[in-house]
Scaffold this active site. Structure first.
Site, PDB file in Angstrom:
ATOM      1  N   SER A   1       0.797  -1.222   0.000  1.00  0.00           N
ATOM      2  CA  SER A   1       0.000   0.000   0.000  1.00  0.00           C
ATOM      3  C   SER A   1       0.827   1.268   0.000  1.00  0.00           C
ATOM      4  O   SER A   1       0.306   2.341  -0.247  1.00  0.00           O
ATOM      5  CB  SER A   1      -0.945   0.005   1.209  1.00  0.00           C
ATOM      6  OG  SER A   1      -0.205  -0.129   2.400  1.00  0.00           O
TER       7      SER A   1
ATOM      8  N   ASP B   1      -6.618  -7.968   7.884  1.00  0.00           N
ATOM      9  CA  ASP B   1      -5.243  -8.283   7.480  1.00  0.00           C
ATOM     10  C   ASP B   1      -4.383  -8.504   8.723  1.00  0.00           C
ATOM     11  O   ASP B   1      -3.287  -7.953   8.842  1.00  0.00           O
ATOM     12  CB  ASP B   1      -4.663  -7.168   6.612  1.00  0.00           C
ATOM     13  CG  ASP B   1      -3.409  -7.632   5.843  1.00  0.00           C
ATOM     14  OD1 ASP B   1      -3.182  -8.855   5.758  1.00  0.00           O
ATOM     15  OD2 ASP B   1      -2.667  -6.772   5.339  1.00  0.00           O
TER      16      ASP B   1
ATOM     17  N   LYS C   1       4.936   3.343   1.213  1.00  0.00           N
ATOM     18  CA  LYS C   1       6.213   3.356   1.917  1.00  0.00           C
ATOM     19  C   LYS C   1       6.017   3.877   3.332  1.00  0.00           C
ATOM     20  O   LYS C   1       5.178   4.742   3.579  1.00  0.00           O
ATOM     21  CB  LYS C   1       7.221   4.257   1.186  1.00  0.00           C
ATOM     22  CG  LYS C   1       7.789   3.670  -0.091  1.00  0.00           C
ATOM     23  CD  LYS C   1       8.862   4.579  -0.679  1.00  0.00           C
ATOM     24  CE  LYS C   1       9.466   3.968  -1.946  1.00  0.00           C
ATOM     25  NZ  LYS C   1      10.511   4.828  -2.530  1.00  0.00           N
TER      26      LYS C   1
END
Length: 986
Positions: free
Chosen positions: A688, A810, A690
């Site tokens: 998604s 997740d 950095k």
């Protein structure tokens, strides 16, 4: 020479099989070659024998030596289905369950013309169920459960003339349940549960299957009413239609099912009253119609049945409980919570039955608690919360040594608690809050050595807290706020090294705070507000690594505030209305803590100006010094401003101040974060975006996550391309989260192409990095155990305490971060989903979220979002902590960690699973935590515990729940933090 030749010929003719393997054996060797056997399980299959009758898993006819059955259960075999098995002319039974057969079913299976029994369950079969299975004329038992079969159920199966058992549970079958199954007149067992069928009705034609004994259609996406025709199934013993979307009433025709033992209708949308005439169901033992919309009263005729378990919780039933229910001689479980029932419980309830569990919470019951509940000495759970029960706790319950859980919260109980009731040896939860109970806390409480939660708040208890409470080594929670307790806190309390929450607020306790409080290393909440404590605040409070909430307000504490309190990571601090003096420690000298110190006129500094202690001349010299310093800073500041002005203007184009949103009082500028996002500061890169480590000018360190372009529109719970409004609404929800085990979201920016999230920085990185890196040696078992509890509490907060609840989607070791004290915090809500309770928490998503190795099996094909998906993923994390192994890897082949653990336990036992770096002295504790992980990763979602239950099981490390096989008829479910196992009829 002639004589020798004749002798040799006679010898060969008398032993025709001694020189070679027979034909059936050759066929089996051919099948062996078609399979992969990594564990050499078929080592006994070799050509040195003359028949295969002594080979593993092979059964022969005793007269002809022909192979009649092959059973290769759980041998780790893989590959395509071996068609060579069907060349065995006398083969009647073929069992290959719990292996890794991963092909489609070949057409060659039709050559198994003598096959009566075929079990290919728990494999990895793919593709549709082929029509040519109907060409097996003698087939009676067909079990294809727990595979990856897809498509519809073929109508051709109706052509099987002798089929008695059809088991297709837990596949990926679609379409609707075909009415053609009603043509299989010989069918006795129909089990189609846990398949993502298209919404459709129960075919009314199933009522024509007059030989049917069991129907299992759980989670089949069934809609519409239950057909009246099912009442024609005179031989039916078990029917389970739970967890669907069935509507209408329970058919009156059900009352004709005289042989039925078990009826499961829970979690549907059934309405109306229970049908009259249920007394005709003379074999009924288990009846569960909970979580529906049933109304009316409980009929008296229910009490005339041999019921062992009656579950009707979460309906809208009214009226009073039939007093005749106490006459039931088999009743072991009665659950009627969350209804509208009133009146009294029968006084002789439990006298005539082996009652174990009673839960009538959240009703309007009144009167006294029945005194005979434990007459047989087996009673375990008394849950009567949120009613209007009055009178005292019966003396007889003080003799009930089998009780494990007592929840009497929010009633009108009064009088003293029986002496022996305090010391029940097996009780682990004693909740008496919100009543009018009085008397002392007895020193007999030392006998309750299994107690983990003692909840006594909002009563009229008086006297001192007994020293014996320090003997309860497993106590995790002790709340006794708003009583009349007096005296000092016993010094023995420091022995409670498992204590996590202590609340003694609003009492008459006095004295100085007990010494040795530093030993309470697991304390997360301490509330001693509104008592009469005096003396100084102990500096050792600052050494408690997990303390998150501290309230000492409304006492007479004096002296200075210990600067060591700045070591704590507090979400709540209240020292108001005491007699404190001196400077407020610098960490707390800001508006965020302004209300934490009111009512202390002796405090000075940020809130009340500088402390006194110097003359006028000295003060004037300070003033001059300040003015000179201010002038210098002004000149330097103007120069710096001119140099940076253009850079800041450019920066504002990307990050407009109007687009920044803060969720906490910030000690830094958002623009300062933005300008430090250089490649030199990157500490991680994911799908998604950095992540940057940003060291601010004030010395504070934060973590900033800059999202990629597509993910900029997909931060929380939405598919790629969702709009800005969803981002703002759901990030704002997450920004309000306040929990010690969830990473703080300081602020975010949402402007055009730029989306930035700023979190608190976690020095020890992720759990995944620690487990696979050189720092693994730092993770001894106590640290891993604490990490498991921390992460579980964070997820429990999301699932149970957020309104509406949040599913993370997740959960993985990469998203569990560790601070400098190895306190675990859940992070990365990039795909989190706000649960819509109107859809029962199972909303379909348009794409799979999560990471390989952690995704729950049902999520991969149903795309249904609920808390059970998170629980499976967290179970994988527990397995990582226990084994030290990653969730996926080449060492597992096509399997993952979950399957590897199950196989390794079966083959090599516990020692083969536990990380060898862990100290063997923790073996028993590790074993119990492993059991929690296996329970969480059960393939059936309904059998997984709630996250609140997981926290409880981990804290106690005593409740070990055995995972059930998919083919078990009944499955466990949970309520209020404890798992209940329904009894399976043999």
């Amino acid at each position: 020479m002639l004589v020798f030749f004749l002798f040799l010929l006679l010898s060969l003719s008398s032993h025709p099989l001694s020189l070679s393997l027979n034909q059936d054996g050759l066929f089996l060797l051919q099948a062996k070659r078609q399979l992969s056997d990594p564990d050499n399980s078929l080592s006994s299959w070799n050509s040195s024998d003359h028949t295969p009758c002594q080979w593993r898993g092979v059964t022969c006819n005793s007269l002809t030596a022909a192979v009649t059955a092959v059973n290769l259960t759980s041998l780790g075999l893989s590959g395509n289905f071996p068609a060579a098995f069907c060349r065995l002319p006398s083969l009647s039974s073929l069992s290959l369950p719990d292996n890794l057969i991963n092909s489609t079913l070949p057409a060659a299976i039709t050559t198994c013309r003598s096959l009566h029994y075929l079990d290919l369950s728990d494999n990895a079969l793919v593709g549709p169920i082929p029509d040519y299975l109907a060409e097996l004329p003698t087939l009676r038992h067909l079990d294809l459960s727990s595979n990856n079969l897809s498509g519809g159920i073929p109508a051709s199966l109706a052509a099987l003339p002798k089929l008695e058992t059809l088991v297709l549970v837990y596949n990926l079958l679609s379409g609707i349940i075909p009415s053609s199954l009603s043509n299989i007149s010989t069918l006795k067992h129909l089990q189609l549960a846990y398949n993502p069928f298209h919404p459709g009705p129960i075919p009314s034609q199933l009522g024509n299957l007059t030989n049917l004994e069991t129907i299992w259609l759980t989670q089949c996406n069934l809609v519409g009413p239950i057909p009246d025709s099912l009442g024609n199934l005179a031989r039916l013993t078990n029917i389970d239609l739970s967890q669907n979307n069935l509507t209408g009433t329970i058919p009156k025709s059900f009352t004709r099912l005289r042989r039925v033992i078990q009826v499961e209708l829970y979690q549907n949308s059934l309405s109306g009253e229970l049908p009259s005439g249920m007394s005709n169901m003379t074999s009924l033992k288990f009846f569960d119609a909970s979580m529906n919309e049933l109304t009316g009263k409980l009929p008296n005729e229910l009490c005339e049945l041999p019921l062992a378990s009656l579950n009707l919780y979460e309906n809208q039933l009214g009226g009073s409980l039939p007093f005749s229910i106490a006459r039931s001689s088999n009743l072991f479980e009665l659950k009627l919570f969350k209804n509208k029932l009133v009146g009294e419980l029968p006084s002789d309830l439990g006298s005539n039955s082996p009652l174990l569990h009673l839960d009538v919470s959240t009703n309007g019951f009144s009167g006294e608690i029945p005194a005979n509940l434990c007459r047989r000495g087996e009673f375990e759970e008394l849950i009567l919360m949120f009613n209007s029960f009055s009178g005292g706790i019966p003396e007889s319950l003080g003799n009930c040594k089998s009780i494990t859980r007592v929840r009497l919260k929010n009633n009108n109980l009064s009088g003293s608690v029986p002496e022996r009731f305090w010391g029940l040896p097996r009780v682990h939860l004693l909740e008496l809050s919100d009543n009018s109970l009085s008397g002392h806390i007895s020193n007999a409480i030392s006998g309750a050595y299994n107690l983990s939660s003692l909840l006594l708040s909002n009563n009229k208890f008086s006297g001192s807290i007994p020293e014996e409470i320090g003997l309860l080594n497993g106590l995790v929670e002790f709340t006794a706020g708003n009583n009349n307790l007096s005296g000092q806190i016993p010094g023995s309390l420091v022995n409670l090294n498992q204590l996590g929450n202590l609340d003694l607020s609003y009492n008459q306790l006095s004295g100085e705070l007990f010494g040795g409080i530093r030993h309470l290393t697991k304390l997360t909440g301490l509330n001693l507000a509104n008592n009469s404590f005096y003396g100084g605040i102990p500096s050792e409070l600052g050494s408690l690594p997990l303390l998150n909430s501290l309230d000492l307000s409304g006492n007479s504490f004096s002296g200075e505030i210990p600067p060591q309190l700045q070591n704590l990571k507090l979400s709540e601090l209240n020292l108001s209305y005491n007699r404190l003096s001196g400077d407020v420690p610098s960490l707390f000298a800001n508006d965020k803590y302004r209300m934490s110190f009111i009512g202390n006129p002796g405090l000075c500094g940020y809130f009340s100006g500088p402390c006194r202690g110097s003359g006028k001349g000295k003060n004037w010299s300070y003033v001059k010094y300040i003015f000179v310093l201010a002038g210098v800073l002004f000149i330097v500041g103007m120069v710096w401003f001119c140099m940076k002005y253009m850079k800041v203007r450019k920066l504002k184009k990307g990050f407009s101040t109007s687009r920044w949103r803060s969720f906490h009082k910030l000690g830094f500028s958002e623009f300062e974060v933005a300008k430090l996002l250089s490649e030199d500061n990157v500490i991680g890169t994911g799908a998604s975006g950095k992540v940057y480590k940003v060291v601010l000018s004030n010395g504070e360190v934060v973590a900033a996550k800059k999202l990629w372009g597509a993910n900029a529109n997909n931060v929380v719970g939405n598919v790629v391309g969702s709009g800005k409004d969803d981002f703002d609404a759901e990030v704002e929800t997450l920004g309000r989260i306040r929990h010690k085990n969830i990473v703080k979201l300081w602020c975010c920016c949402n402007s055009g192409d730029h989306r930035l999230l700023v979190y608190e920085y976690m020095p020890n990185g992720s759990l995944a990095d620690m487990l696979k890196g050189g720092k693994k040696s730092l993770l001894d078992w106590p640290t891993r155990y604490k990490i498991a509890i921390d992460a579980a509490e964070g997820l429990s907060y999301l699932h149970h305490d957020c309104v509406p609840p949040i599913v993370h989607r997740d959960v993985k070791s990469n998203n569990i971060l560790l601070d400098e004290e190895f306190v675990a915090k859940v992070s990365d809500f990039g795909v989190a989903k706000i649960v819509n309770r109107a859809s029962q928490g199972t909303e379909p998503m348009s794409a799979i979220a999560g990471s390989y190795g952690y995704i729950a099996p049902e999520y991969a094909y149903t795309l249904r979002v609920n808390e059970k998906s998170d629980i499976y993923s967290f179970g994988v994390v527990i397995l990582e902590l226990v084994t030290g192994r990653p969730p996926i890897g080449p060492e597992y082949g096509e399997n993952d960690l979950v399957k590897w653990v199950s196989f390794a336990l079966e083959q090599g036992g516990l020692d083969h699973v536990i990380d060898p770096m862990l100290d063997s002295k923790y073996r028993e504790e590790i074993s119990k935590v492993l059991s929690v992980g296996l329970h969480c990763t059960n393939p059936l979602p309904i059998t997984r515990p709630t996250m609140r239950s997981v926290v409880k099981m981990l804290q106690e490390v005593t409740t070990v729940t055995k995972c059930r096989n998919v083919k078990d008829w009944k499955v466990p479910y949970t309520h209020e933090g404890t798992s209940y196992n329904n009894i399976k009829e043999a």
